[in-house]
Design a protein around this motif. Sequence first.
Motif, short mmCIF file in Angstrom:
data_model
loop_
_atom_site.label_atom_id
_atom_site.label_comp_id
_atom_site.label_asym_id
_atom_site.label_seq_id
_atom_site.Cartn_x
_atom_site.Cartn_y
_atom_site.Cartn_z
N ARG A 224 0.64 -1.02 0.24
CA ARG A 224 0.43 0.49 0.15
C ARG A 224 1.01 1.35 0.28
O ARG A 224 0.69 2.10 -0.55
CB ARG A 224 -1.08 -0.11 1.10
N ARG A 225 1.71 0.90 0.54
CA ARG A 225 2.58 2.45 1.04
C ARG A 225 3.59 2.53 -0.32
O ARG A 225 4.01 3.49 -0.92
CB ARG A 225 3.71 2.18 1.97
N LYS A 226 3.94 1.63 -1.19
CA LYS A 226 4.74 1.72 -2.45
C LYS A 226 4.11 1.82 -3.13
O LYS A 226 4.22 2.78 -3.44
CB LYS A 226 5.34 0.13 -1.94
N ALA A 227 2.75 1.81 -3.80
CA ALA A 227 1.41 2.52 -4.29
C ALA A 227 1.64 3.93 -4.40
O ALA A 227 1.22 4.47 -5.09
CB ALA A 227 0.59 1.48 -4.89
N LYS A 228 1.26 4.23 -3.24
CA LYS A 228 1.19 5.90 -2.73
C LYS A 228 2.51 6.65 -3.26
O LYS A 228 1.84 7.79 -3.61
CB LYS A 228 0.93 5.64 -0.46
N GLU B 227 4.62 5.94 -5.43
CA GLU B 227 4.72 6.20 -6.68
C GLU B 227 4.06 6.41 -7.47
O GLU B 227 3.96 7.28 -8.41
CB GLU B 227 4.33 4.20 -7.13
N GLU B 228 2.91 6.91 -6.78
CA GLU B 228 1.28 7.97 -7.60
C GLU B 228 2.18 9.04 -7.14
O GLU B 228 1.66 9.93 -8.01
CB GLU B 228 0.47 7.51 -6.18
N ARG B 229 2.62 9.35 -6.40
CA ARG B 229 3.15 10.76 -5.81
C ARG B 229 3.76 10.92 -6.13
O ARG B 229 4.58 12.54 -7.49
CB ARG B 229 3.95 10.99 -4.04
N LEU B 230 5.09 10.29 -6.83
CA LEU B 230 6.34 10.54 -7.32
C LEU B 230 5.58 11.24 -9.17
O LEU B 230 6.12 11.84 -10.39
CB LEU B 230 6.92 9.34 -8.25
N ARG B 231 4.67 9.86 -9.64
CA ARG B 231 3.89 10.06 -11.30
C ARG B 231 3.06 11.63 -11.10
O ARG B 231 3.21 12.38 -12.38
CB ARG B 231 2.85 9.21 -11.44
N GLU B 232 2.60 11.43 -9.95
CA GLU B 232 1.67 13.42 -9.96
C GLU B 232 3.07 13.94 -9.73
O GLU B 232 2.64 15.28 -10.99
CB GLU B 232 0.68 13.21 -8.52
N LYS B 233 3.51 14.51 -9.70
CA LYS B 233 4.66 15.32 -9.62
C LYS B 233 5.52 15.41 -10.62
O LYS B 233 6.01 16.36 -11.73
CB LYS B 233 5.75 14.89 -8.05
N TRP B 234 5.73 13.94 -11.37
CA TRP B 234 7.07 14.16 -12.92
C TRP B 234 5.89 14.58 -14.08
O TRP B 234 6.81 14.30 -14.77
CB TRP B 234 7.86 13.50 -12.66
N GLY B 235 4.75 14.18 -13.32
CA GLY B 235 3.61 13.99 -15.20
C GLY B 235 4.19 13.04 -16.04
O GLY B 235 4.03 11.58 -15.71
N ARG B 236 4.72 13.34 -17.02
CA ARG B 236 5.06 12.11 -18.21
C ARG B 236 5.89 11.44 -18.01
O ARG B 236 6.44 11.12 -18.32
CB ARG B 236 5.17 13.01 -19.66
N LEU B 237 7.01 12.04 -16.86
CA LEU B 237 8.35 11.57 -16.66
C LEU B 237 7.90 10.79 -14.89
O LEU B 237 9.24 10.56 -15.00
CB LEU B 237 9.36 12.98 -16.54
N GLY B 238 6.47 10.47 -14.88
CA GLY B 238 6.67 9.94 -13.44
C GLY B 238 7.17 8.41 -13.42
O GLY B 238 7.72 7.59 -12.68
N GLY B 239 6.71 7.83 -14.68
CA GLY B 239 7.66 6.18 -15.13
C GLY B 239 9.21 6.23 -14.39
O GLY B 239 9.61 5.26 -13.95
N VAL C 127 9.99 6.76 -11.09
CA VAL C 127 10.16 5.98 -10.13
C VAL C 127 10.87 4.67 -10.03
O VAL C 127 11.70 3.96 -8.92
CB VAL C 127 8.60 5.11 -10.58
N ALA C 128 11.26 4.64 -11.55
CA ALA C 128 12.63 3.55 -11.52
C ALA C 128 13.88 4.07 -11.02
O ALA C 128 14.41 3.16 -10.57
CB ALA C 128 12.34 3.57 -13.53
N GLU D 22 13.52 3.25 -2.11
CA GLU D 22 12.50 2.97 -2.00
C GLU D 22 12.67 4.41 -0.52
O GLU D 22 13.63 4.10 -0.17
CB GLU D 22 11.64 1.95 -0.94
N ARG D 23 11.51 5.41 -0.06
CA ARG D 23 11.26 5.35 1.55
C ARG D 23 11.75 5.09 2.56
O ARG D 23 11.54 3.23 2.52
CB ARG D 23 9.77 6.39 1.90
N GLN D 24 13.39 4.44 3.13
CA GLN D 24 12.89 4.45 4.39
C GLN D 24 11.96 3.67 5.22
O GLN D 24 11.57 2.42 5.38
CB GLN D 24 13.48 4.63 5.49
N SER D 25 10.84 4.23 5.62
CA SER D 25 9.18 3.82 6.31
C SER D 25 8.69 2.91 5.98
O SER D 25 8.24 2.43 6.17
CB SER D 25 8.22 5.64 6.50
#
Length: 271
Positions: free
Chosen positions: A74-78, A80-92, A95-96, A100-103
């Motif tokens: 759940r946290r991993k998906a969330k 990745e979703e933040r990164l995709r929203e932040k970077w738009g077309r470069l979101g993928g 993410v790559a 991963e966040r330590q938490s």
Amino acid sequence: MKLRYAGTCRMCSQPLPAKTEAMYESETKTVLCLKCADETGLVIPQDLEPPVAEEPASIASGVAGSSARREYERRKAKDEERLREKWGRLGGLAVALSDERQSTKAWERGAVGEERLGARLDSLVGDGIAVLHDRRIPGSKANIDHIAITRAGIWVIDAKRYQGRPELKIEGGFLRPRVEKLLVGRRDCTKLVDGVLKQVEVLRDVMPDVPLTGALCFVEADWPLIGGFFATRGVHVLSPRRLAKRLEQEQTGEIDVPAVLEVVASRFKPA
């Protein structure tokens, strides 16, 4: 049936010791002595063939680390979703290339630790040992990693995948109050002991007459080749190998393992 636990007839209030033949009413979870059951017409006449008793359904032990694994996903998906929203077309690409966040990663480490210890405990299951994994504490978001039931009692086990050597540090003494601290490497993990003690008390409310033991099992810790295991405030701190050995030694006792398993599993559902 023969009662597994002592009870009282709901009609005449006669005490019914364990193993006494009586009528159990599953809907109301009460018992009747045979005399009262006969008077109410609940006893099967002697000239009729009694129904064939069905085999009791097997109790699922649960999946070790399942709730921690779900939380990690759940946290991993969330994240990745933040990164995709932040970077738009470069979101993928973001993410790559992002770590991963330590938490978030901590949940995966915890899940792996529970899974590995769960597999070790499952290998012990037999006539004298039963195991439950990842059980939800009623009325709470917390869970119990593992519950092992032996002929000698119940073990409440918290699995941790920490690096470093577990050790007991004692402060105070003659002139000051004695304080015991659990350290893993340089990390103060004393609060983990408090957590296990709370879990033990939760089980004690359900099974007050069964001996209970708390344990902190550190997976992949820097354990010495010989010894290194200890107890603090009644909680055992040990490795998976040492824990397995302790459980295998608990083959003598008066605990009805299947009966206790049934009660504990019904009160503590899979998380």
